[in-house]
Design a protein around this motif. Structure first.
Motif, PDB file in Angstrom:
ATOM      1  N   LYS A  67       0.841  -1.195   0.000  1.00  0.00           N
ATOM      2  CA  LYS A  67       0.000   0.000   0.000  1.00  0.00           C
ATOM      3  C   LYS A  67       0.877   1.246   0.000  1.00  0.00           C
ATOM      4  CE  LYS A  67      -3.892   2.079   2.454  1.00  0.00           C
ATOM      5  NZ  LYS A  67      -4.777   1.982   3.648  1.00  0.00           N
ATOM      6  N   ASP A  68       1.944   1.214   0.836  1.00  0.00           N
ATOM      7  CA  ASP A  68       2.857   2.360   0.886  1.00  0.00           C
ATOM      8  C   ASP A  68       3.555   2.563  -0.453  1.00  0.00           C
ATOM      9  OD1 ASP A  68       2.217   2.766   3.499  1.00  0.00           O
ATOM     10  OD2 ASP A  68       3.973   1.728   4.326  1.00  0.00           O
ATOM     11  N   SER A  69       3.956   1.431  -1.114  1.00  0.00           N
ATOM     12  CA  SER A  69       4.611   1.523  -2.429  1.00  0.00           C
ATOM     13  C   SER A  69       3.669   2.131  -3.458  1.00  0.00           C
ATOM     14  CB  SER A  69       5.060   0.128  -2.893  1.00  0.00           C
ATOM     15  OG  SER A  69       5.982  -0.426  -1.995  1.00  0.00           O
ATOM     16  N   GLN A  70       2.417   1.676  -3.428  1.00  0.00           N
ATOM     17  CA  GLN A  70       1.425   2.210  -4.361  1.00  0.00           C
ATOM     18  C   GLN A  70       1.203   3.696  -4.121  1.00  0.00           C
ATOM     19  OE1 GLN A  70       0.015   0.500  -6.933  1.00  0.00           O
ATOM     20  NE2 GLN A  70      -0.827   2.473  -7.549  1.00  0.00           N
ATOM     21  N   ILE A  71       1.212   4.058  -2.862  1.00  0.00           N
ATOM     22  CA  ILE A  71       1.030   5.474  -2.514  1.00  0.00           C
ATOM     23  C   ILE A  71       2.197   6.292  -3.055  1.00  0.00           C
ATOM     24  CG2 ILE A  71       1.008   7.107  -0.570  1.00  0.00           C
ATOM     25  CD1 ILE A  71      -0.570   4.925   1.011  1.00  0.00           C
ATOM     26  N   GLN A  72       3.437   5.737  -2.881  1.00  0.00           N
ATOM     27  CA  GLN A  72       4.622   6.430  -3.386  1.00  0.00           C
ATOM     28  C   GLN A  72       4.579   6.576  -4.908  1.00  0.00           C
ATOM     29  OE1 GLN A  72       7.122   7.958  -1.847  1.00  0.00           O
ATOM     30  NE2 GLN A  72       6.204   7.502   0.158  1.00  0.00           N
ATOM     31  N   PHE A  73       4.147   5.473  -5.594  1.00  0.00           N
ATOM     32  CA  PHE A  73       4.029   5.510  -7.060  1.00  0.00           C
ATOM     33  C   PHE A  73       3.005   6.554  -7.484  1.00  0.00           C
ATOM     34  CE2 PHE A  73       1.906   4.038 -10.947  1.00  0.00           C
ATOM     35  CZ  PHE A  73       2.998   4.033 -11.826  1.00  0.00           C
ATOM     36  N   ASP A  74       1.880   6.560  -6.788  1.00  0.00           N
ATOM     37  CA  ASP A  74       0.832   7.540  -7.099  1.00  0.00           C
ATOM     38  C   ASP A  74       1.337   8.956  -6.873  1.00  0.00           C
ATOM     39  OD1 ASP A  74      -0.859   5.489  -7.753  1.00  0.00           O
ATOM     40  OD2 ASP A  74      -1.898   5.455  -5.809  1.00  0.00           O
ATOM     41  N   LYS A  75       2.144   9.110  -5.804  1.00  0.00           N
ATOM     42  CA  LYS A  75       2.685  10.443  -5.521  1.00  0.00           C
ATOM     43  C   LYS A  75       3.638  10.891  -6.625  1.00  0.00           C
ATOM     44  CE  LYS A  75       2.381  10.578  -0.455  1.00  0.00           C
ATOM     45  NZ  LYS A  75       3.160  10.591   0.812  1.00  0.00           N
ATOM     46  N   LEU A  76       4.511   9.944  -7.107  1.00  0.00           N
ATOM     47  CA  LEU A  76       5.444  10.284  -8.189  1.00  0.00           C
ATOM     48  C   LEU A  76       4.697  10.642  -9.464  1.00  0.00           C
ATOM     49  CD1 LEU A  76       8.178   7.530  -7.648  1.00  0.00           C
ATOM     50  CD2 LEU A  76       8.479  10.004  -7.366  1.00  0.00           C
ATOM     51  N   LYS A  77       3.668   9.840  -9.745  1.00  0.00           N
ATOM     52  CA  LYS A  77       2.862  10.096 -10.944  1.00  0.00           C
ATOM     53  C   LYS A  77       2.172  11.446 -10.837  1.00  0.00           C
ATOM     54  CE  LYS A  77      -0.627   7.848 -13.845  1.00  0.00           C
ATOM     55  NZ  LYS A  77      -1.537   6.689 -13.967  1.00  0.00           N
ATOM     56  N   GLN A  78       1.645  11.709  -9.665  1.00  0.00           N
ATOM     57  CA  GLN A  78       0.968  12.980  -9.434  1.00  0.00           C
ATOM     58  C   GLN A  78       1.973  14.137  -9.524  1.00  0.00           C
ATOM     59  OE1 GLN A  78      -1.019  13.159  -5.657  1.00  0.00           O
ATOM     60  NE2 GLN A  78      -1.882  15.179  -6.010  1.00  0.00           N
ATOM     61  N   SER A  79       3.203  13.877  -9.022  1.00  0.00           N
ATOM     62  CA  SER A  79       4.240  14.915  -9.070  1.00  0.00           C
ATOM     63  C   SER A  79       4.597  15.255 -10.510  1.00  0.00           C
ATOM     64  CB  SER A  79       5.473  14.419  -8.307  1.00  0.00           C
ATOM     65  OG  SER A  79       6.519  15.345  -8.404  1.00  0.00           O
ATOM     66  N   ASP A  80       4.685  14.219 -11.395  1.00  0.00           N
ATOM     67  CA  ASP A  80       5.004  14.440 -12.811  1.00  0.00           C
ATOM     68  C   ASP A  80       3.902  15.253 -13.481  1.00  0.00           C
ATOM     69  OD1 ASP A  80       6.665  13.895 -15.176  1.00  0.00           O
ATOM     70  OD2 ASP A  80       4.940  12.699 -15.832  1.00  0.00           O
ATOM     71  N   GLN A  81       2.660  14.883 -13.164  1.00  0.00           N
ATOM     72  CA  GLN A  81       1.531  15.626 -13.726  1.00  0.00           C
ATOM     73  C   GLN A  81       1.528  17.067 -13.223  1.00  0.00           C
ATOM     74  OE1 GLN A  81      -1.831  13.244 -12.575  1.00  0.00           O
ATOM     75  NE2 GLN A  81      -1.729  11.946 -14.405  1.00  0.00           N
ATOM     76  N   GLU A  82       1.856  17.228 -11.938  1.00  0.00           N
ATOM     77  CA  GLU A  82       1.881  18.575 -11.369  1.00  0.00           C
ATOM     78  C   GLU A  82       2.965  19.424 -12.026  1.00  0.00           C
ATOM     79  OE1 GLU A  82       2.410  17.879  -7.215  1.00  0.00           O
ATOM     80  OE2 GLU A  82       0.281  17.465  -6.827  1.00  0.00           O
ATOM     81  N   ARG A  83       4.131  18.769 -12.392  1.00  0.00           N
ATOM     82  CA  ARG A  83       5.214  19.498 -13.038  1.00  0.00           C
ATOM     83  C   ARG A  83       4.774  20.008 -14.416  1.00  0.00           C
ATOM     84  NH1 ARG A  83       8.860  16.417 -11.559  1.00  0.00           N
ATOM     85  NH2 ARG A  83       8.792  14.904 -13.252  1.00  0.00           N
ATOM     86  N   LYS A  84       4.101  19.135 -15.179  1.00  0.00           N
ATOM     87  CA  LYS A  84       3.612  19.539 -16.509  1.00  0.00           C
ATOM     88  C   LYS A  84       2.604  20.685 -16.375  1.00  0.00           C
ATOM     89  CE  LYS A  84       4.211  15.007 -18.713  1.00  0.00           C
ATOM     90  NZ  LYS A  84       3.503  13.831 -19.281  1.00  0.00           N
ATOM     91  N   ILE A  85       1.722  20.520 -15.425  1.00  0.00           N
ATOM     92  CA  ILE A  85       0.715  21.570 -15.205  1.00  0.00           C
ATOM     93  C   ILE A  85       1.407  22.873 -14.803  1.00  0.00           C
ATOM     94  CG2 ILE A  85      -1.188  22.270 -13.698  1.00  0.00           C
ATOM     95  CD1 ILE A  85      -1.955  19.252 -13.602  1.00  0.00           C
ATOM     96  N   PHE A  86       2.490  22.732 -14.009  1.00  0.00           N
ATOM     97  CA  PHE A  86       3.226  23.916 -13.531  1.00  0.00           C
ATOM     98  C   PHE A  86       3.802  24.701 -14.719  1.00  0.00           C
ATOM     99  CE2 PHE A  86       7.374  25.723 -12.325  1.00  0.00           C
ATOM    100  CZ  PHE A  86       6.950  26.654 -11.383  1.00  0.00           C
ATOM    101  N   TYR A  87       4.427  23.983 -15.693  1.00  0.00           N
ATOM    102  CA  TYR A  87       5.000  24.652 -16.864  1.00  0.00           C
ATOM    103  C   TYR A  87       3.916  25.335 -17.688  1.00  0.00           C
ATOM    104  CZ  TYR A  87       9.445  22.297 -15.928  1.00  0.00           C
ATOM    105  OH  TYR A  87      10.602  21.875 -15.352  1.00  0.00           O
ATOM    106  N   MET A  88       2.791  24.653 -17.828  1.00  0.00           N
ATOM    107  CA  MET A  88       1.682  25.254 -18.584  1.00  0.00           C
ATOM    108  C   MET A  88       1.185  26.510 -17.885  1.00  0.00           C
ATOM    109  SD  MET A  88      -0.454  21.810 -19.603  1.00  0.00           S
ATOM    110  CE  MET A  88      -1.797  22.742 -20.316  1.00  0.00           C
ATOM    111  N   VAL A  89       1.093  26.423 -16.582  1.00  0.00           N
ATOM    112  CA  VAL A  89       0.612  27.578 -15.820  1.00  0.00           C
ATOM    113  C   VAL A  89       1.601  28.734 -15.947  1.00  0.00           C
ATOM    114  CG1 VAL A  89       0.174  28.418 -13.463  1.00  0.00           C
ATOM    115  CG2 VAL A  89      -0.777  26.232 -14.206  1.00  0.00           C
TER     116      VAL A  89
END
Length: 772
Positions: free
Chosen positions: A500-522
């Protein structure tokens, strides 16, 4: 270990509901009582006092409910007389409660009378009264409560066997068996209430276990678990606990561990913080029986940590848990750690009664024994024995203490003292098979040393028999499997948690990548937006400068206006102040002039003028003192004007002023005429209405009588106007002035000459101001 009934405090002893008072005080209160409901309450208190005499109600040891005190079933004449008195007062409670429809007290009285008849071994009357108590639950369609009544009766019947002759045992057992069937049927009638169902069936299992129907108790507990294991009723966790205790006490530690672990799983599933510490304590006991000291201490310490935070938990639970931990520490040669633990616990939770002090002393004796300070250990053991309350000397805890003392003396080779404490252990009916095994081993050692070979062999044989029933190869294998299973479940749970912790970490990394793309667009969007905003800002800056210049000019104008407004307010306030002062000067001149006038009519005219001037000056004074310079608060004004006239004419209470005045505000242009009318009317009443007249009353009414209309009315109960006098045709200055002032406020003067004079003016302030 003793098992506590789920609803024991609700039904088992009605006497527990009342605080103890001396019987003489209860009789005195009964003699003085006038209210029937209070008399009914006192009757049942007296009845309970006779039923359980000389017993401390507030500190009844829970053991009393499970073990039979020697003095409970009463046989000598004096005690039978007390029971008769108890029944007499229960009957008086019933008669009065029936008349007053006090159903709860009626229920308690029937239960109490049933118990009293049971103590007299009058089974027939006992059943009749229990039936009446059960009937109240039946009428209210409450099968759970009805079942609890019958459970209490069954418990009493089985307990009564201990004071009955052998031939009556079978009869009482058959009666109890019939009621068990009835209780079972009632339990089936309970719908959509898992908690009550578990309570009824659980108490039935407890009674089976208490009176050595072990197989029936086991069957009932397992039936409850099978039926309600997925329920969210938290008392199912206590069923796991009781079943684990049953197996542990009867030499099946494998099954005890199985159900204790199931109970642990259940409390975690429900997040049941109330019962968690009981399960932890039971696991500590089970692992202790299995000789797994580290595991046992882990669970004991968890239980103690929770119990220290539970408000109102009986202290004996804390001290005994600490005693178990210290016993384990002694086995690991850590007595100093144990002494530190009990001293800290005593400091944070000081004992509040002798039972607590006795347990503290007993636990400290363990520590001193481990430290080889045997004199202190002996002193602490004997102190503990001395401190034990007299009503606890039939308890499991007390006999366990005597066993500990016997074992201590045996280790010290004081065989005479050891024999004194250990020989009596065979007389106490321990339900715990491990305790019975340990006692047989101690008696074997004592008899071997004392040279009693026959009895020592018998005790050794009993010890081996009991020990073999607890431990055998199959059970050891099952225990090992349970522990492996529990460890596997823990590992599996840990693995799932890791996944569960690993999945959470993976989700966090995925979310972080998406947040980075959104950040550049913003950022890109913000740059474009910034350029646009700067262009707009540059154009608006010019406009803003022009607006600021205009705002500055406007601010100056507003500041000048505010200054002028303040100056105007100050000026108006000063005008009112000066008008008031000037009027007071004129009044002073008139007063001084009156000192040189001998003519009574002229003097009266001057004084009338003074009063009129005061009525006007008072208005200007009110306006000067007010934040509003145009409105007069009529309630305060009328009260002060009347006070002035009372003082001027030196009335000294000869005339009563009855005022009915609304808290209204009037414009100065209305208030001045109204003040003059009030002055004229009240002055005339004071001067002419009450010549040699007692009970003089002047009534002033100023009220809003509709949305637009107000009424001013001054009336007295004096002699009235002379016959034939028409106020409309008279040349009196007072009447002329009041008529003129009435027209000024848009009203008309109405004079009534009946039982005194009544002067009324009805006017519309809004109309008056419009036409001024």
């Amino acid at each position: 270990m003793i098992r506590y009934s789920f609803l024991y405090l609700l039904i088992a002893f009605p006497v527990l509901c009342f605080a103890q008072e001396p019987r003489e005080k209860l009789f005195k209160r009964l003699k003085d009582a006038q209210i029937d409901s209070i008399r009914s309450d006192l009757y049942i208190r007296i009845a309970n006092d006779y039923y359980l005499p000389n017993r401390n109600r507030s500190n009844l040891d829970s053991d009393i409910y499970y073990r039979i005190p020697k003095d409970f079933y009463l046989t000598d004449k004096h005690k039978l007389k007390d029971l008769d008195s108890a029944i007499f007062y229960f009957q008086k409670t019933i008669l009065l409660s029936n008349r007053l429809s006090l159903n709860k007290r009626l229920y308690d009285a029937y239960l109490g009378m049933g118990k009293a008849y049971l103590a007299k071994n009058d089974i027939r009357e006992c059943e009749k009264n229990y039936a009446k108590a059960a009937n109240s639950a039946f009428i209210n369609h409450d099968p759970g409560k009805e079942a609890m009544v019958w459970l209490d009766l069954v418990d009493g019947l089985l307990r009564a066997r201990h004071s009955s002759k052998k031939e009556k045992w079978k009869e009482l057992s058959m009666i109890a068996s019939a009621y068990f069937k009835k209780i079972k049927k009632l339990a089936e009638q309970i719908k959509n209430d898992d908690r009550t169902s578990i309570t009824v069936l659980g108490d039935m299992a407890i009674i089976y276990d208490r009176y050595r129907y072990t197989n029936l108790a086991e069957k009932e507990y397992i039936g409850i678990i099978n039926k309600f294991q997925n329920s969210n009723a938290s008392n199912i966790n206590m069923v796991y606990l009781f079943l684990s205790q049953l197996y542990r006490e009867h030499g099946s530690p494998d099954k005890a561990l199985f159900y204790a672990l199931k109970g642990l799983k259940s409390v975690k599933r429900m997040k049941d913080t109330t019962n968690t510490h009981w399960i932890y304590g039971e696991l500590g006991l089970v692992y202790s029986e299995l000789g797994q000291i580290d595991s046992s201490m882990t669970w004991y310490k968890r239980a103690l940590k929770i119990r220290e935070r539970i408000p109102g938990l009986p202290q004996e639970h804390l001290y005994r848990t600490a005693g178990f931990i210290i016993d384990q520490l002694n086995s690991q040669h850590k007595p100093i750690e144990g002494l530190s633990l009990i001293n800290g616990l005593e400091k944070s939770n000081p004992p509040i009664n002798n039972l607590g002090k006795a347990l503290i002393a007993q636990v400290k004796a363990y520590c001193y024994s481990g430290l080889k300070q045997y004199k202190l250990a002996e002193k602490s053991y004997l102190l503990s024995l001395h401190l034990y309350p007299k009503d606890s000397t039939e308890s499991f805890f007390y006999w366990s203490l005597k066993c500990d003392i016997g074992e201590f003396y045996l280790k010290q080779k004081q065989f005479k003292e050891a024999a004194y404490y250990l020989r009596a252990q065979d007389d106490f009916p321990y339900s715990d098979i491990t305790k019975r095994r340990d006692i047989q081993f101690l008696l074997f050692k004592l008899d071997s040393i004392s040279g009693h070979l026959n009895t020592s062999i018998r005790h050794f044989q009993l010890y081996k028999l009991l020990n073999d029933s607890i431990f055998n190869t199959t059970k050891s294998k099952q225990i090992a499997e349970l522990q492996i299973k529990y460890a596997s479940e823990k590992k599996e749970a840990a693995f799932k948690s890791l996944q569960k912790d690993s999945q959470i970490q993976f989700d966090k990394l995925k979310q972080s990548d998406q947040e980075r793309k959104i950040f550049y667009m913003v950022i890109s969007f913000m740059l474009a937006l910034t350029g646009l905003l700067y262009f707009v800002y540059y154009n608006n800056r010019k406009k803003t400068r022009l607006i600021n210049i205009k705002n500055i000019s406007l601010g100056r104008l507003i500041a000048e206006k505010d200054t002028l407004l303040k100056e105007k307010e100050t000026l108006v306030k000063e005008v009112h102040h000066r008008v008031k002062n000037n009027l007071q000067i004129v009044m002073s001149l008139l007063q001084r002039q009156s000192l040189f006038i001998a003519n009574e009519e002229a003097l009266m005219a001057i004084r009338n003028s003074e009063h009129r001037l005061y009525s006007i000056a008072l208005i200007h004074q009110k306006l000067y003192q007010s934040e509003n310079f145009t409105l007069v608060h009529m309630f305060e004004y009328i009260n002060e004007l009347i006070g002035y006239l009372q003082e001027s004419f030196d009335l000294n209470g000869r005339i009563i002023f009855d005022k009915l005045v609304d808290k209204s505000d009037m414009n100065i242009n209305i208030a001045v005429p109204l003040g003059l009318i009030l002055n004229e009317a009240i002055t005339n009443s004071i001067k002419y209405a009450f010549k040699e007249h007692k009970n003089a009353v002047i009534k002033i009414i100023f009220q809003k009588i509709s949305d637009n209309d107000y009424l001013l009315q001054i009336s007295d109960n004096g002699t009235g106007l002379p016959n034939g006098l028409n106020h409309k045709q008279t040349d009196s200055m007072g009447f002329n002035l009041m008529r003129g002032l009435s027209k000024q406020v848009g009203g008309s003067l109405v004079v009534e000459n009946s039982c005194g004079v009544t002067i009324s003016v009805q006017f519309q302030p809004a109309w008056s101001l419009h036409h001024l």
